[in-house]
Design a protein around this motif. Structure first.
Motif, PDB file in Angstrom:
ATOM      1  N   THR A 223      34.517  37.681  37.840  1.00  0.00           N
ATOM      2  CA  THR A 223      35.740  36.892  38.046  1.00  0.00           C
ATOM      3  C   THR A 223      36.714  37.619  38.958  1.00  0.00           C
ATOM      4  OG1 THR A 223      35.465  35.941  35.828  1.00  0.00           O
ATOM      5  CG2 THR A 223      37.621  35.692  36.871  1.00  0.00           C
ATOM      6  N   SER A 224      36.784  38.956  38.805  1.00  0.00           N
ATOM      7  CA  SER A 224      37.666  39.743  39.655  1.00  0.00           C
ATOM      8  C   SER A 224      37.258  39.629  41.115  1.00  0.00           C
ATOM      9  CB  SER A 224      37.652  41.205  39.210  1.00  0.00           C
ATOM     10  OG  SER A 224      38.468  41.999  40.041  1.00  0.00           O
ATOM     11  N   SER A 225      35.943  39.710  41.392  1.00  0.00           N
ATOM     12  CA  SER A 225      35.445  39.605  42.765  1.00  0.00           C
ATOM     13  C   SER A 225      35.725  38.214  43.337  1.00  0.00           C
ATOM     14  CB  SER A 225      33.938  39.892  42.800  1.00  0.00           C
ATOM     15  OG  SER A 225      33.666  41.203  42.343  1.00  0.00           O
ATOM     16  N   ALA A 226      35.552  37.179  42.492  1.00  0.00           N
ATOM     17  CA  ALA A 226      35.786  35.809  42.956  1.00  0.00           C
ATOM     18  C   ALA A 226      37.264  35.590  43.293  1.00  0.00           C
ATOM     19  CB  ALA A 226      35.322  34.818  41.894  1.00  0.00           C
ATOM     20  N   LEU A 227      38.150  36.135  42.462  1.00  0.00           N
ATOM     21  CA  LEU A 227      39.589  35.957  42.691  1.00  0.00           C
ATOM     22  C   LEU A 227      40.066  36.729  43.919  1.00  0.00           C
ATOM     23  CD1 LEU A 227      40.978  36.113  39.037  1.00  0.00           C
ATOM     24  CD2 LEU A 227      40.798  34.103  40.498  1.00  0.00           C
ATOM     25  N   LEU A 228      39.433  37.879  44.197  1.00  0.00           N
ATOM     26  CA  LEU A 228      39.828  38.666  45.364  1.00  0.00           C
ATOM     27  C   LEU A 228      39.649  37.876  46.655  1.00  0.00           C
ATOM     28  CD1 LEU A 228      38.569  42.302  44.664  1.00  0.00           C
ATOM     29  CD2 LEU A 228      40.919  41.575  45.106  1.00  0.00           C
ATOM     30  N   LYS A 229      38.657  36.991  46.687  1.00  0.00           N
ATOM     31  CA  LYS A 229      38.431  36.163  47.873  1.00  0.00           C
ATOM     32  C   LYS A 229      39.590  35.196  48.096  1.00  0.00           C
ATOM     33  CE  LYS A 229      33.396  36.372  47.329  1.00  0.00           C
ATOM     34  NZ  LYS A 229      32.155  35.588  47.063  1.00  0.00           N
ATOM     35  N   GLU A 230      40.353  34.931  47.028  1.00  0.00           N
ATOM     36  CA  GLU A 230      41.521  34.045  47.121  1.00  0.00           C
ATOM     37  C   GLU A 230      42.813  34.856  47.180  1.00  0.00           C
ATOM     38  OE1 GLU A 230      41.480  31.060  44.047  1.00  0.00           O
ATOM     39  OE2 GLU A 230      39.290  31.074  43.944  1.00  0.00           O
ATOM     40  N   ARG A 231      42.708  36.128  47.476  1.00  0.00           N
ATOM     41  CA  ARG A 231      43.861  37.033  47.568  1.00  0.00           C
ATOM     42  C   ARG A 231      44.608  37.114  46.224  1.00  0.00           C
ATOM     43  NH1 ARG A 231      45.986  38.764  52.065  1.00  0.00           N
ATOM     44  NH2 ARG A 231      48.112  38.481  51.292  1.00  0.00           N
ATOM     45  N   ILE A 232      43.840  37.117  45.136  1.00  0.00           N
ATOM     46  CA  ILE A 232      44.401  37.264  43.789  1.00  0.00           C
ATOM     47  C   ILE A 232      43.790  38.504  43.149  1.00  0.00           C
ATOM     48  CG2 ILE A 232      44.644  36.228  41.498  1.00  0.00           C
ATOM     49  CD1 ILE A 232      44.354  33.485  42.798  1.00  0.00           C
TER      50      ILE A 232
ATOM     51  N   GLU B 240      36.214  34.381  27.648  1.00  0.00           N
ATOM     52  CA  GLU B 240      36.013  33.274  26.719  1.00  0.00           C
ATOM     53  C   GLU B 240      37.003  32.151  27.002  1.00  0.00           C
ATOM     54  OE1 GLU B 240      36.389  34.832  22.794  1.00  0.00           O
ATOM     55  OE2 GLU B 240      34.638  36.169  22.965  1.00  0.00           O
ATOM     56  N   GLU B 241      36.690  30.990  26.455  1.00  0.00           N
ATOM     57  CA  GLU B 241      37.574  29.831  26.613  1.00  0.00           C
ATOM     58  C   GLU B 241      38.949  30.141  26.012  1.00  0.00           C
ATOM     59  OE1 GLU B 241      37.465  24.985  25.785  1.00  0.00           O
ATOM     60  OE2 GLU B 241      35.919  26.313  24.943  1.00  0.00           O
ATOM     61  N   ASN B 242      39.993  29.632  26.653  1.00  0.00           N
ATOM     62  CA  ASN B 242      41.407  29.830  26.253  1.00  0.00           C
ATOM     63  C   ASN B 242      41.945  31.209  26.630  1.00  0.00           C
ATOM     64  OD1 ASN B 242      41.508  27.232  25.078  1.00  0.00           O
ATOM     65  ND2 ASN B 242      40.697  28.026  23.137  1.00  0.00           N
ATOM     66  N   ASP B 243      41.116  32.072  27.271  1.00  0.00           N
ATOM     67  CA  ASP B 243      41.640  33.335  27.791  1.00  0.00           C
ATOM     68  C   ASP B 243      42.613  33.043  28.936  1.00  0.00           C
ATOM     69  OD1 ASP B 243      40.236  34.874  26.053  1.00  0.00           O
ATOM     70  OD2 ASP B 243      38.697  35.532  27.478  1.00  0.00           O
ATOM     71  N   GLU B 244      43.585  33.927  29.095  1.00  0.00           N
ATOM     72  CA  GLU B 244      44.497  33.863  30.236  1.00  0.00           C
ATOM     73  C   GLU B 244      44.320  35.129  31.056  1.00  0.00           C
ATOM     74  OE1 GLU B 244      48.526  31.688  29.454  1.00  0.00           O
ATOM     75  OE2 GLU B 244      48.078  32.870  27.659  1.00  0.00           O
ATOM     76  N   LEU B 245      44.425  34.982  32.362  1.00  0.00           N
ATOM     77  CA  LEU B 245      44.180  36.103  33.253  1.00  0.00           C
ATOM     78  C   LEU B 245      45.516  36.650  33.772  1.00  0.00           C
ATOM     79  CD1 LEU B 245      41.215  34.654  35.340  1.00  0.00           C
ATOM     80  CD2 LEU B 245      41.126  35.945  33.190  1.00  0.00           C
ATOM     81  N   LEU B 246      45.696  37.960  33.649  1.00  0.00           N
ATOM     82  CA  LEU B 246      46.870  38.618  34.191  1.00  0.00           C
ATOM     83  C   LEU B 246      46.567  39.007  35.634  1.00  0.00           C
ATOM     84  CD1 LEU B 246      49.702  39.880  33.861  1.00  0.00           C
ATOM     85  CD2 LEU B 246      48.571  41.948  33.046  1.00  0.00           C
ATOM     86  N   VAL B 247      47.320  38.433  36.570  1.00  0.00           N
ATOM     87  CA  VAL B 247      46.991  38.630  37.982  1.00  0.00           C
ATOM     88  C   VAL B 247      48.256  38.914  38.797  1.00  0.00           C
ATOM     89  CG1 VAL B 247      45.021  37.058  37.807  1.00  0.00           C
ATOM     90  CG2 VAL B 247      47.240  36.179  38.556  1.00  0.00           C
ATOM     91  N   ILE B 248      48.016  39.438  40.009  1.00  0.00           N
ATOM     92  CA  ILE B 248      49.038  39.492  41.045  1.00  0.00           C
ATOM     93  C   ILE B 248      48.662  38.443  42.061  1.00  0.00           C
ATOM     94  CG2 ILE B 248      50.130  40.883  42.826  1.00  0.00           C
ATOM     95  CD1 ILE B 248      49.550  43.352  41.200  1.00  0.00           C
ATOM     96  N   LYS B 249      49.517  37.458  42.198  1.00  0.00           N
ATOM     97  CA  LYS B 249      49.165  36.296  43.012  1.00  0.00           C
ATOM     98  C   LYS B 249      50.272  36.008  44.010  1.00  0.00           C
ATOM     99  CE  LYS B 249      47.994  31.376  42.560  1.00  0.00           C
ATOM    100  NZ  LYS B 249      47.854  30.244  41.623  1.00  0.00           N
ATOM    101  N   ASP B 250      49.901  35.708  45.254  1.00  0.00           N
ATOM    102  CA  ASP B 250      50.877  35.337  46.281  1.00  0.00           C
ATOM    103  C   ASP B 250      51.471  33.983  45.922  1.00  0.00           C
ATOM    104  OD1 ASP B 250      50.420  37.626  47.629  1.00  0.00           O
ATOM    105  OD2 ASP B 250      49.030  36.747  49.076  1.00  0.00           O
TER     106      ASP B 250
END
Length: 331
Positions: free
Chosen positions: A290-299, A321-331
Motif C-alpha cells: 500500500t505504501s508503494s502504491a500511494l507513493l505513485k500518487e505523491r502520498i 484490515e477493513e475500517n483501518d485508517e491510513l496516516l499519511v502526508i498528502k498534498d
C-alpha cells in the motif's frame, strides 16, 4: 381587542422600524391631502408624496410648491411634525449603529448563524489557530469566547467576540452553541494545571449539555485528566505538555527535529498530515504494498490507525484490515 393586539405588536417592533413606518405613513397622508387641496399644483398623489418626502427631508427642490393658505398651512404642519420624525429616525439610526458597533467590540452582541467554530479562551495559541484557519478558508465563521478580554482582539478578521464565562449557559447561548459545528477548548495557562483542566472539563460538560453533536477538540495539560475529558464527551484531546515533552526529547536525540515536525504539521506549506480511509482494493494488502502504491500518487504512508490504536511505521508485512485508517502526508 384586535386594535390592542395590533398596538402591542407594533410596540414590540424595534424603534427604528416603528419610526420608519410612522414616517412612511406621514408622507403618504400629507401627500394625499395636498393632492386633494391643490390638484392643479399636485396633479397626482405621487406628486404630493414626492413633495411631502422632499419637505420632510429638508431638501426642498421647489418643483412643487403649495400656493393656497390651506396648502401652505398643511406644509407648515408637515415641516413641524414630519421633519421631527425624520430627524428622530436618523438620530436613532446613527445611535443604533454606534451601539451595535460598540456591542460587537465589547463582546455583548449575540451571534446569529450556524456551522461556526467556537474557540474558548484567548492566548497566543488561539491567535495562531485563527490566523491559520482564515488562511486555509477565508469564509470560515469563527466565534471567540473569553472572560478576561475587554474588547474583540481581532476585529480585522471579522471574528465575532463574546465576553463571558464559558461555563454559563447564557454565554454559550449568546454564542449560538446549538448551531455550532465545532468547539475548540484551550487551557487557561494563567491557572495551575489542575485548575485549568477542571475549568476546561466543566466548560466541555456545559457545551455537550446544550449541543451533544458539537465536535469538541479539548486541550488538557495534566495527563491524569485525559480520562475525565473523555467521560465529559471530548471528541479529540490534545495533551499540550505531553506533546511538548516528546518534541523536546526528539530534539535531544536528533537535533533540529522540531523544525521538521512543525513543517510537517504546517498545512499552509502544502503538506497535510491527515488520516484517509482505506480503499476496498487495499483490504488484505501489506503495509509495504500500500505504501508503494500511494507513493505513485505523491502520498507518503506513515502509519495505520486501527480502532483506538495507532501504529507508526509498522512492519512491512503488516496486513491492512477493513475500517483501518491510513496516516499519511498528502498534498
Amino acid at each position: 381587542m384586535r386594535t390592542n393586539k395590533l398596538l402591542i405588536t407594533f410596540l414590540r417592533w424595534p424603534i427604528i422600524s416603528r419610526v420608519l413606518l410612522i414616517i412612511f405613513l406621514i408622507i403618504i397622508f400629507f401627500g394625499s391631502i395636498i393632492h386633494l387641496i391643490e390638484p392643479e399644483n399636485f396633479p397626482t398623489v405621487f406628486d404630493g408624496i414626492w413633495w411631502a418626502l422632499v419637505t420632510t427631508s429638508t431638501v426642498g427642490f421647489g418643483d412643487y410648491v403649495p400656493s393656497s393658505i390651506a396648502g401652505r398651512s398643511l406644509g407648515m404642519v408637515l415641516i413641524l411634525f414630519g421633519t421631527g420624525f425624520v430627524t428622530t429616525y436618523f438620530v436613532t439610526l446613527a445611535a443604533t449603529a454606534v451601539t451595535n458597533q460598540n456591542s460587537f467590540l465589547d463582546g455583548k452582541m449575540k451571534y446569529y448563524g450556524d456551522k461556526h467554530i467556537i474557540i474558548v479562551g484567548w492566548n497566543e495559541r488561539v491567535r495562531i489557530i485563527i490566523e491559520q484557519l482564515i488562511k486555509l478558508d477565508s469564509s470560515v465563521k469563527i466565534l471567540l469566547i473569553d472572560e478576561t478580554l475587554k474588547e474583540n482582539p481581532n476585529p480585522k478578521y471579522d471574528i465575532h467576540f463574546i465576553k463571558g464565562n464559558p461555563t454559563v449557559d447564557e454565554t454559550l447561548l449568546k454564542a449560538d452553541i446549538n448551531h455550532a459545528e465545532m468547539v475548540i477548548l484551550t487551557a487557561d495557562q494563567s491557572k495551575d494545571e489542575q485548575q485549568a483542566d477542571m475549568l476546561t472539563i466543566l466548560t466541555l460538560i456545559a457545551i455537550k449539555g446544550l449541543n451533544p453533536d458539537a465536535y469538541c477538540i479539548v486541550e488538557i495539560l495534566a495527563g491524569h485528566q485525559v480520562n475525565n475529558a473523555k467521560r465529559a464527551g471530548a471528541n479529540e484531546i490534545i495533551e499540550t505538555n505531553h506533546i511538548s515533552g516528546l518534541l523536546m526529547v526528539n530534539d535531544v536525540v536528533s537535533h533540529g527535529m522540531s523544525d521538521i515536525l512543525v513543517t510537517m504539521l504546517d498545512q499552509l506549506k502544502g503538506s497535510k498530515l491527515k488520516y484517509i480511509e482505506l480503499s476496498k482494493n487495499d483490504v488484505g494488502m501489506t503495509f509495504q504494498y500500500t505504501s508503494s502504491a500511494l507513493l505513485k500518487e505523491r502520498i507518503i504512508l506513515l502509519g495505520v490507525k486501527r480502532g483506538e490504536n495507532s501504529y507508526i511505521n509498522p512492519p512491512l508485512s503488516y496486513t491492512l484490515e477493513e475500517n483501518d485508517e491510513l496516516l499519511v502526508i498528502k498534498d
